[in-house]
Structure formats: structure tokens, C-alpha cells
Design a protein around this motif. Structure first.
Motif, short mmCIF file in Angstrom:
data_model
loop_
_atom_site.label_atom_id
_atom_site.label_comp_id
_atom_site.label_asym_id
_atom_site.label_seq_id
_atom_site.Cartn_x
_atom_site.Cartn_y
_atom_site.Cartn_z
N LEU A 135 0.39 -1.12 0.03
CA LEU A 135 -0.09 0.08 -0.27
C LEU A 135 0.83 0.99 0.02
O LEU A 135 0.52 2.23 -0.93
N ALA A 136 2.44 1.58 0.60
CA ALA A 136 2.88 2.32 0.81
C ALA A 136 3.63 2.74 -0.54
O ALA A 136 3.63 3.67 -0.94
N ALA A 137 4.12 1.68 -1.32
CA ALA A 137 4.48 1.73 -2.05
C ALA A 137 3.67 2.14 -3.79
O ALA A 137 4.03 2.71 -4.56
N ALA A 138 2.53 1.14 -3.23
CA ALA A 138 1.59 1.83 -4.29
C ALA A 138 1.63 3.65 -4.26
O ALA A 138 0.52 3.92 -5.87
N ALA A 139 1.18 4.15 -3.23
CA ALA A 139 0.85 5.64 -3.09
C ALA A 139 1.94 6.46 -3.30
O ALA A 139 1.22 7.36 -4.54
N GLY A 140 2.70 5.61 -4.25
CA GLY A 140 4.14 6.43 -4.91
C GLY A 140 4.22 6.14 -6.43
O GLY A 140 3.40 5.06 -6.60
N PRO A 141 5.06 7.15 -7.23
CA PRO A 141 5.13 6.53 -8.27
C PRO A 141 6.00 4.74 -8.46
O PRO A 141 6.56 5.11 -7.85
N ARG A 142 6.02 5.05 -9.65
CA ARG A 142 6.64 3.37 -10.24
C ARG A 142 7.96 3.34 -9.80
O ARG A 142 8.99 2.63 -9.21
N ALA A 143 8.98 5.01 -10.24
CA ALA A 143 10.12 4.84 -10.37
C ALA A 143 10.86 4.97 -8.50
O ALA A 143 11.72 4.75 -8.51
N LEU A 144 9.77 4.99 -7.93
CA LEU A 144 10.04 5.12 -6.48
C LEU A 144 10.12 3.69 -5.59
O LEU A 144 10.26 3.02 -4.43
N ARG A 145 9.35 3.01 -5.91
CA ARG A 145 8.78 1.27 -5.65
C ARG A 145 10.08 0.43 -6.34
O ARG A 145 11.28 0.75 -6.78
N SER A 146 10.41 -0.21 -4.77
CA SER A 146 11.62 -1.50 -5.04
C SER A 146 11.00 -2.47 -5.79
O SER A 146 9.59 -2.51 -5.70
N HIS A 147 11.61 -2.88 -6.47
CA HIS A 147 11.40 -4.11 -7.59
C HIS A 147 11.40 -5.17 -6.96
O HIS A 147 10.61 -5.62 -7.52
N ASN A 148 11.55 -5.70 -5.37
CA ASN A 148 11.12 -6.65 -4.65
C ASN A 148 9.77 -6.65 -5.01
O ASN A 148 8.99 -7.89 -5.01
N LEU A 149 8.39 -5.41 -4.89
CA LEU A 149 7.60 -5.93 -5.11
C LEU A 149 6.98 -6.13 -6.08
O LEU A 149 5.60 -6.63 -6.53
N ILE A 150 7.87 -6.35 -6.78
CA ILE A 150 7.32 -7.32 -8.35
C ILE A 150 6.42 -8.72 -7.95
O ILE A 150 6.02 -9.08 -8.39
#
Length: 652
Positions: A135-150
Motif C-alpha cells: 500500500l505504501a509503495a503503490a501510493a507513490g510513483p513506480r520509479a520510487l517502488r522497490s523492485h522486490n514488490l514485483i
């Protein structure tokens, strides 16, 4: 002295045993019905849990699709999609915890406590750690998301699904063992679920491809084709069951819906999007729209699985109701059997056992009161009355039986005295006979000088008569010893072959005088037996002498010795006058002769075969006589090769 078992006690035991068997039979029937009811209850419980597991599977996969879309979207998640994701997660966790609690409460032995514990742990980690991070990662742009969340959501969901699938497999195999119908329904459910897994994986790849707006690679097209093959091949098996009429209406409707939604609308839309992307065109559909449009198709596959599980649950419920009826019937029959058995015991005791006890007391005690009570029963018309009348007759016959018993004892005593007298008399006769034979032999050998010719002839007659009389006395003595129980065989190991050859030599001279051929079939090597050597020699001599005596001039006799299966077989056959059929039954009795020929009858006393029979019995053997008048006689003696219980001194 051991007290005999009374008839009433025996009858009580028999009736009690029959009652016990009857009650035990119905108890076993009830136990079998109870076991079937327990098994069917387990199958029903497993079908319900399997149906709920399907809902959890579907919820986890739907949530995984939403998470995958949210993580892959380059834009921050919208409040609308965020709320949808949270609601879906709550529903998934609620369904998962419901199933976990249901499995924890169940006493189904196919529920694995280890799997339930691991599922709780995996679900707790996903709910408390991974989902908040998503939820925290999805609230920001994809560029800021951890690669592991995929990969982490897919790995966590896959771990949960694998544990659920493992538990579902245990339940499915257990339910399938309940019968063909339940087995087919569980098979249909498993097929539909695996089709849903393959279709969901394909849909996720398609959503990522739509989001990226790139044409499919050759590897992706090949993977789509393989997925299509994995889905269509098992689907054909379901359709074959449908065509055979082997599925209920609910499953048939679900299969028709899947044909329409997935194999019709969904595959057509799927192919159109692939064609548009392959040509580099915009398919005019977004990844979230694709998920929304494909949900009905994937749900139609899950509906097939749910319908099959519903049908299995209904059938398991019907089976459970039937088994409970059978259990109730078995318990009722067991109770009825106990009641009837108790009534039967009461009737038997009052109408049979008590009168039998009265008769038994009258027969054993002899008190006047007991006798009068038993005799009072003779007015009854059943078997008890017959017994009472028989008791009365028995009372009258008691004196006669006592007289007969005394006569029997006197006869046995006389027979024993006779046997002892013959044994003593024969022993006393041997001493003077040995002297007569010895002195006649001295005269025959002219030890003290020559004799006149007539005295020489008298000496021969004296020797022959003395030898014959000694043989007769020896036979009487041996037979008397056996009858008196004073014969003690000396069992030893020895070679019977030389004994047989010696006996053959003794009878051969007399046989040759009458022109009778003597044939022997003896083993090549030694013939070791454990027996009384003197007794076996006497058996052979008596059989061979009889064969020569009752053979016609020019005939033949034969001796066969065989050792088979630790048994010795002695067979003597002749071609003589045979034994009449009316005499054959008496052969072997003392002083009984087989021949009606007065000349032959005067040659013997009839003790030879009787002695053979007695000596054979002392060895634990058997004697068989087969004869036909004017054809010949064959006598077979079978003896054990070893005397197992003998205490004989064993010598080579």
C-alpha cells in the motif's frame, strides 16, 4: 474324579453362546454402520471445507491480480483503487481465517495441523508486513517502488496457495475414495481449479503487456499456446462426462456458462487484443479494464469447481443420511436381538434347564424327593416328558445294567486269566520240547553211534513233530503275551535286508519241493528301520510260510520291500487258492484259517496271520489283505520307519 458336565449346564452354555453370537453379530453390524457414518461424515466435512477453500483460492488470486496491477502501474494508485484493494484484502483475509478456523475445529483426520499452522503464519506475515508495504509503495510513483514488490506479492501468494493446494489435495483424495461419483466431482473441481490457475497466470501476463503497450514476444505467444493446450485438454474430459450424462444439472449449467464466458467471449477478446498489439495498434483497453472484463470468464471456471464441490457435498450429505438410517436400524436390531435373546434365555431356563436340573439331580443324587419331582414331569408331552419317562425306565433297568456290568467284568477277568494261563503254560511246554528236539537232533546226527534204520525214521518224525509243536507253542506264547499286555518290543535300528534274505532262504527249500517259484524285490542298498528285529523276522516268516502253504504247485510267491515317506512297506503275494469273501472279514483272528481245504487246514493252527496282525499293531502299523478266491492273495504290512516315542536303545 472329575465331575461330568450336566445337560442343563451344557444347554445354558449353548444358549448363552448363541445369544452372544447373535448380539455380537448385530453389534458388529452396528459398529460397521457407525464406522461408515463416521467416514461419510468426514467426507461431508471435507467437501464443505474444500468448497470454502475454493473461495479462498479465488479471493487470493483476485487480490494478487489487483496487487500486480497496482504495483505495475507507473502512476500512484487512485483512492478508488486503493479502497478496492483494501476491501479485497479484507475479504481475502476473512475468507482465509474462516477456513483456518473451520479446519482447526474439524475432527477430520485429513486436516493437517502442520499445514494449518503454516498457513496462519504465512497469512499473518502477508497481512502485517507485506500488504502495508504494498500500500505504501503503490501510493507513490513506480520509479520510487522497490523492485522486490514485483515478486514478493507473487511469492507470498504462491506460498499461501501452495499450502492451501496441499491441504485441498489431501481432502480431495480422501473424498474421491468414497465412491465413483464423489471421485468424478473432485476430479472436475481439480480440473477447473487448475484451469483457473493457468488462466489467471495468462491474464496477469496479458495485463502487464497491455500496461506496457508492447507487442507480444515470440516466447509469450508460445507460452499462450501452451497455456491454451493445458486448459483445453482437461476441459475435453469434463465435456465427455457432460455428454455421458455423468454430471448433475448444476455442474452442467456451470460447464455451459464456462463454454460461453471463457471459451467464447474471453478467448475471442484475448485473441483480438493480441492481434492488435502484434500489429502495433492500440487495443483501446487498459490493464484495469482488462482485469474487469476478464473476471467473469475466470469466475465461470471457478463456478465449475464450486458446482462440482456443491454436488459432492449434496451427495455426501445424502450418503450421510443413509448411513445414519442404517446405523439407527442396526442399533434397533441389536436392541431387538438383546430383547429376544433375553426372552429366549428366560424360556429356556424355565421350560428346559430347571426340569433338566431336576432330572439330573434325580439321576445323580437318587434322593426320593428328587426322583419324585423328576417323575412328575413325565406327563409333559415334549422332550422333557420323554426324558422323565426314560428316567423311569432307567430306574427299572438299573439292576439289569449292574448285572451285565458284573458279567462283563467277569468275562474280562476270565480272558485275562486265560491269556496269563496260556503264557505260563506255553513257557512251561518250551523246556521239555527243547529237550525232545535236542535229543532227537543228537540221534539224527548219530552222536553216540549209529541207529537202526527204523529208529532213524522215528527220530526224524520226533524232531519234526517237536519243532512244529515248539513253533506252535511260541506263537501261542507271543500272542498270549500281547493280549496280556506283557509283550515289550525291543526297538532297535537295524538293516532289514539280511533278515529278509534269511527268511527267504528258510522257505525256499519247501517252496522248491512243491515247484513254487520265489521272487524277491529288495532295495539295492541298506534298508534301515527301527523295529523289534525278532518280531519283523516272525512277520516275514509267517507271511512267506502262508504264501508257500496256500500256493498251488507250479505257482509263484513274491516279496517286495519298499521304504517310502519314512514308512516301511512289506508286501507278500501268492498265486494260490485265495480267501473266500465270507472268510476275509475274520482273517487275523486267532485260530481262524482262510482255506476250506481240509488238507491245508490241518497244516496250521490259524495263529500265523493273527500274530502278524498283533505284532504289526505293536509297531504302530497297519495290515491290509486283498484276496480273490482261486486267483491269489496279497498281504501288505505298513510300519513306521522310526518309532518316535520309543525309548529303545539305538544300535547300528
Amino acid at each position: 474324579m472329575k465331575r461330568p458336565i450336566s445337560a442343563s449346564l451344557l444347554l445354558s452354555l449353548v444358549v448363552g453362546a448363541l445369544v452372544l453370537v447373535l448380539v455380537a453379530a448385530f453389534a458388529l453390524s452396528a459398529l460397521d454402520a457407525w464406522r461408515r457414518e463416521r467416514n461419510t461424515s468426514r467426507f461431508l466435512s471435507g467437501a464443505r471445507i474444500s468448497r470454502d477453500i475454493v473461495l479462498v483460492r479465488e479471493a487470493v488470486r483476485v487480490e494478487l491480480g489487483l496487487i500486480d496491477t497496482a504495483v505495475a502501474d507507473p502512476r500512484p494508485i487512485t483512492p478508488q483503487h486503493l479502497g478496492q484493494l483494501k476491501d479485497t484484502h479484507r475479504q481475502t483475509m476473512a475468507a482465509l481465517h474462516f477456513v483456518l478456523d473451520e479446519m482447526a475445529r474439524s475432527d477430520n483426520r485429513m486436516i493437517s495441523a502442520r499445514l494449518v499452522g503454516r498457513l496462519r503464519m504465512e497469512a499473518g506475515q502477508f497481512d502485517s508486513h507485506l500488504f502495508p508495504a504494498i500500500l505504501a509503495a503503490a501510493a507513490g510513483p513506480r520509479a520510487l517502488r522497490s523492485h522486490n514488490l514485483i515478486y514478493d506479492p507473487l511469492s507470498a501468494s504462491t506460498g499461501i496457495l501452495n499450502l492451501i493446494d496441499e491441504q485441498a489435495g489431501l481432502l480431495s483424495r480422501d473424498i474421491a475414495s468414497a465412491g465413483p461419483f464423489l471421485g468424478e466431482m473432485m476430479h472436475v473441481s481439480d480440473i477447473a481449479w487448475h484451469m483457473r490457475v493457468d488462466a489467471g497466470r495468462e491474464r496477469r501476463v496479458m495485463a502487464n503487456m497491455i500496461a506496457a503497450g508492447t507487442p507480444p514476444t515470440q516466447a509469450q505467444l508460445l507460452d499462450f499456446a501452451r497455456t491454451r493446450g493445458r486448459i483445453e485438454a482437461p476441459w475435453e474430459a469434463i465435456e465427455q462426462l457432460l455428454r455421458a450424462g455423468a454430471v448433475p444439472d448444476g455442474v452442467a449449467r456451470a460447464v455451459a456458462g464456462a463454454d460461453r464466458e471463457y471459451f467464447g467471449r474471453y478467448l475471442s477478446m484475448h485473441q483480438r487484443i493480441i492481434d492488435e498489439l502484434s500489429r502495433g495498434r492500440d487495443p483501446h483497453i487498459g490493464d484495469r479494464q482488462w482485469l474487469a472484463l476478464s473476471n467473469p470468464a475466470l469466475n465461470s471456471l471457478m463456478q465449475v469447481s464450486r458446482a462440482a464441490l456443491d454436488a459432492a457435498e449434496i451427495r455426501a450429505g445424502q450418503n450421510l443420511a443413509r448411513e445414519r438410517r442404517d446405523l439407527a436400524l442396526a442399533l434397533a436390531l441389536m436392541a431387538l436381538s438383546i430383547g429376544l435373546a433375553s426372552f429366549a434365555v428366560f424360556i429356556v431356563r424355565v421350560r428346559v434347564i430347571r426340569p433338566l436340573n431336576a432330572i439330573t439331580r434325580a439321576m445323580t443324587g437318587g434322593a426320593d424327593a428328587d426322583i419324585e419331582a423328576a417323575l412328575a414331569l413325565r406327563t409333559r408331552t415334549d422332550e422333557i416328558g420323554l426324558f422323565a419317562r426314560a428316567l423311569k425306565a432307567q430306574r427299572h433297568g438299573a439292576a439289569e445294567r449292574q448285572r451285565l456290568e458284573a458279567a462283563r467284568e467277569a468275562a474280562e477277568t476270565a480272558s485275562r486269566i486265560k491269556s496269563e494261563f496260556l503264557a505260563n503254560m506255553s513257557h512251561e511246554l518250551r523246556t521239555p520240547l527243547n529237550a525232545v528236539i535236542g535229543f532227537s537232533e543228537l540221534m539224527l546226527h548219530k552222536t553216540f553211534g549209529p541207529l537202526p534204520e527204523r529208529y532213524g525214521e522215528y527220530a526224524v518224525l520226533i524232531n519234526d513233530a517237536g519243532t512244529h509243536l515248539l513253533s506252535l507253542v511260541s506263537d501261542i506264547l507271543d500272542l498270549a503275551k500281547i493280549e496280556a499286555g506283557r509283550f515289550a518290543p525291543d526297538f532297535r535300528l537295524f538293516d532289514l535286508k539280511p533278515v529278509a534274505q534269511h527268511c527267504l532262504a528258510l522257505v525256499r527249500r519247501r517252496a522248491e519241493e512243491r515247484g513254487i517259484g520265489v521272487h524277491a524285490d529288495l532295495p539295492d542298498g541298506e534298508l534301515i528301520v527301527e523295529a523289534d528285529a525278532r518280531a519283523l523276522k516272525q512277520i516275514l516268516l509267517n507271511l512267506l510260510s502262508n504264501a508257500v502253504k496256500f500256493s498251488r504247485p507250479g505257482g509263484a510267491i513274491s516279496l517286495v520291500l519298499r521304504q517310502r515317506d519314512d514308512q516301511l512297506e512289506i508286501r507278500v503275494a501268492d498265486e494260490g487258492i485265495g480267501i473266500p469273501a465270507d472268510v476275509l472279514a475274520r482273517i487275523g483272528q486267532p485260530f481262524e484259517q482262510a482255506s476250506n481245504n481240509p488238507m491245508l487246514a490241518r497244516e496250521g493252527t490259524g495263529l500265523g496271520l493273527a500274530l502278524v496282525k498283533a505284532l504289526t499293531a505293536e509297531h504302530g502299523g497297519s495290515l491290509t489283505v486283498v484276496s480273490q478266491e482261486n486267483v491269489g492273495t496279497e498281504i501288505t504290512v505298513v510300519l513306521p520307519g522310526r518309532q518316535a516315542a520309543s525309548g529303545a536303545t539305538r544300535a547300528a
